[in-house]
Structures are given as structure tokens and as C-alpha cells.
Design an enzyme around this catalytic site. Structure first.
Site, mmCIF file in Angstrom:
data_model
loop_
_atom_site.group_PDB
_atom_site.id
_atom_site.type_symbol
_atom_site.label_atom_id
_atom_site.label_comp_id
_atom_site.label_asym_id
_atom_site.label_seq_id
_atom_site.Cartn_x
_atom_site.Cartn_y
_atom_site.Cartn_z
ATOM 1 N N GLU A 82 42.779 70.917 104.850
ATOM 2 C CA GLU A 82 42.155 70.830 106.166
ATOM 3 C C GLU A 82 41.265 69.595 106.278
ATOM 4 O O GLU A 82 41.147 68.999 107.350
ATOM 5 C CB GLU A 82 41.336 72.096 106.444
ATOM 6 C CG GLU A 82 42.163 73.337 106.729
ATOM 7 C CD GLU A 82 42.769 73.963 105.495
ATOM 8 O OE1 GLU A 82 43.671 74.810 105.624
ATOM 9 O OE2 GLU A 82 42.344 73.596 104.370
ATOM 10 N N HIS B 191 41.031 85.649 106.903
ATOM 11 C CA HIS B 191 41.925 85.248 107.985
ATOM 12 C C HIS B 191 41.566 85.917 109.311
ATOM 13 O O HIS B 191 42.419 86.034 110.191
ATOM 14 C CB HIS B 191 43.376 85.599 107.629
ATOM 15 C CG HIS B 191 43.877 84.965 106.373
ATOM 16 N ND1 HIS B 191 43.600 85.478 105.138
ATOM 17 C CD2 HIS B 191 44.621 83.844 106.170
ATOM 18 C CE1 HIS B 191 44.172 84.711 104.212
ATOM 19 N NE2 HIS B 191 44.786 83.713 104.815
#
Length: 263
Positions: A60, A127
Site C-alpha cells: 500500500e 478487514h
């Protein structure tokens, strides 16, 4: 008008921006060949090619850092984090560099970061987070939280064309559960303009994203007890529609701010 799910509206809005503006490209983990973790970009690489739909490494930091550089050079990148939780890996690039660059050097940084957020699908602790409030305190960023398919498409178009880094939080629980008639043509939904989701007189609920619908369910139950709830959907947290909030609260004299972590 055509009936679209929340997910289809996002996909449609992104595709239209890529067709009309060659500066727009997509980058993220599995966004190309696989079509994205939730299939938002399914078929995009076949239409636009691998140079505009880029499968990135599992980093990321590299994704957001690369987007910052591309944006400074005049491109309009759209980065997908597979899950909003992992934006923390790119915090420094986003908060220290992208958010400050325009005010330090006068250079626009038109990044849009798509952030699948929220729980309700058995995703577990890594998540399922809603980190939008963390970014609402960072100067230079814009924070977008659509609650409806119509807004999902219109707000995404606005984000991609905005000269600032935009964090676009799309709630996973709504992806395929929520449907509505969405205009086929391209349109933009303005930032900083709240939407009255439900009219009421007794109490104002100020909320955004998936909690708009949770609040609506509660309001329907309270209606049976003679309590009239007004639901104000902020749409964007930064900028936020202060005037709309004050108008609603002045009418009801009572208010509740509802975030998913408080349900």
C-alpha cells in the site's frame, strides 16, 4: 435510468471517468486480471489496457506513493486498497506528503483512494474497520462516505476531478444489498452538501454511509411509538455541511451523531 447496486454504480462511475479523461488510471492489488477483490474493476484491463489498470505489488505504501508522484506530474490516479484497514500502511505518504503538497508547493495532488470499509460480512478484525474519522482531522484531505448508489456514482466523479487527495469510503455491506435507479449519464454530486434522508420533527440523527440505513430502520420502529426522527446524511465528512446540521438541530432541538462503531 437503470437499477444498479451500490457496487455497480461505483464501477459505472469509474469507467465513465476513465473513458472521458485519459489522465485517469487505476492501480491496486488484483485490480487488473482479477478485476478487483470485489469485482469493481472487472473487465477494465481488457478495455483500457494494462498501463491504465495496473496490478500493483502487495504494498500500500508503494501504491499511494506512486499515485502521489503521478498526480504531481498531471495524472489523476485512482488507487484501490483491497480493504480500508490497510490504508494505515500508507499513512505517511498520504498524510505527510499528499495532503500537504498543494499548500507547501502549490502543486495539486488529485488522488482518489477507494477504501472498501465496514463490517457485516464476517471479515474479521483486519478487514472490517471504518477509519474515516481518523482522516477527518488531517488538513488537505477530503473524506467521502456515500450511502446510496446514486451518491456512490456522483461523488466518485467529483472526487476524481478534485485537485486534492480524496479518500472515498465505500461500505462493503452495501455493495450488493443496496439497489436504486441511477442515471446512465455522467454527473457529479457536490462535496459538502448534506442530504435529508428522512424528514422528522423530534430528534435529528446525523450520520453517513451504511449507518444511514441502520438509522432509517430504527426511525421506522420509533415511528410506531410516535417519535419522528430526521436523518441527515452528511455524504462527506470533509468538507461537512455545517449549515444543514444546524438547520436540522434547530428544528428538532435534539441530535445524535451515529457512527458505525457506536451501533
Amino acid at each position: 435510468m437503470a437499477e444498479k447496486t451500490y457496487l455497480q454504480a461505483i464501477s459505472d462511475g469509474l469507467r465513465q471517468e476513465m473513458r472521458r479523461d485519459k489522465r485517469v488510471f487505476v492501480i491496486g492489488e488484483d485490480v487488473g486480471v482479477y478485476g478487483g477483490a470485489f469485482k469493481v474493476t472487472l473487465g477494465f484491463q481488457e478495455e483500457f489496457g494494462p498501463w491504465r489498470v495496473i496490478d500493483a505489488p502487495l504494498s500500500e505504501t508503494a501504491i499511494v506513493g506512486g499515485c502521489t508522484g503521478a498526480a504531481i506530474m498531471g495524472m489523476r490516479p485512482v488507487a484501490e486498497m483491497q480493504f480500508a484497514d490497510f490504508i494505515s500502511c500508507a499513512w505517511d505518504h498520504l498524510v505527510t506528503v499528499a495532503a500537504k503538497q498543494r499548500w507547501r508547493a502549490g502543486t495539486p495532488v488529485p488522488i482518489t483512494v477507494r477504501l472498501p470499509s465496514g463490517g457485516g460480512f464476517s471479515g474479521g478484525p483486519f478487514h472490517s474497520q471504518n477509519p474515516e474519522s481518523s482522516f477527518a482531522h488531517i488538513p488537505g484531505l477530503k473524506v467521502i462516505c456515500p450511502a446510496t448508489p446514486e451518491d456512490a456514482k456522483g461523488l466518485l466523479a467529483t472526487a476524481i476531478q478534485d485537485p486534492n487527495p480524496c479518500l472515498y469510503f465505500e461500505h462493503k455491506h452495501l455493495y450488493r444489498r443496496l439497489k436504486a435507479d441511477v442515471p446512465e449519464e455522467r454527473y457529479e454530486t457536490p462535496f459538502g452538501k448534506a442530504r435529508i434522508h428522512r424528514e422528522g420533527d423530534d430528534i435529528s440523527v446525523i450520520t453517513w454511509g451504511a449507518m444511514v440505513h441502520t438509522a432509517d430502520e430504527a426511525a421506522q420502529q420509533l415511528e410506531g411509538d410516535g417519535i419522528s426522527v430526521e436523518i441527515l446524511d452528511l455524504r462527506t465528512l470533509i468538507p461537512w455541511d455545517k449549515q444543514a446540521v444546524l438547520q436540522s438541530v434547530s428544528k428538532t432541538s435534539k441530535a445524535l451523531v451515529l457512527h458505525e462503531d457506536t451501533q
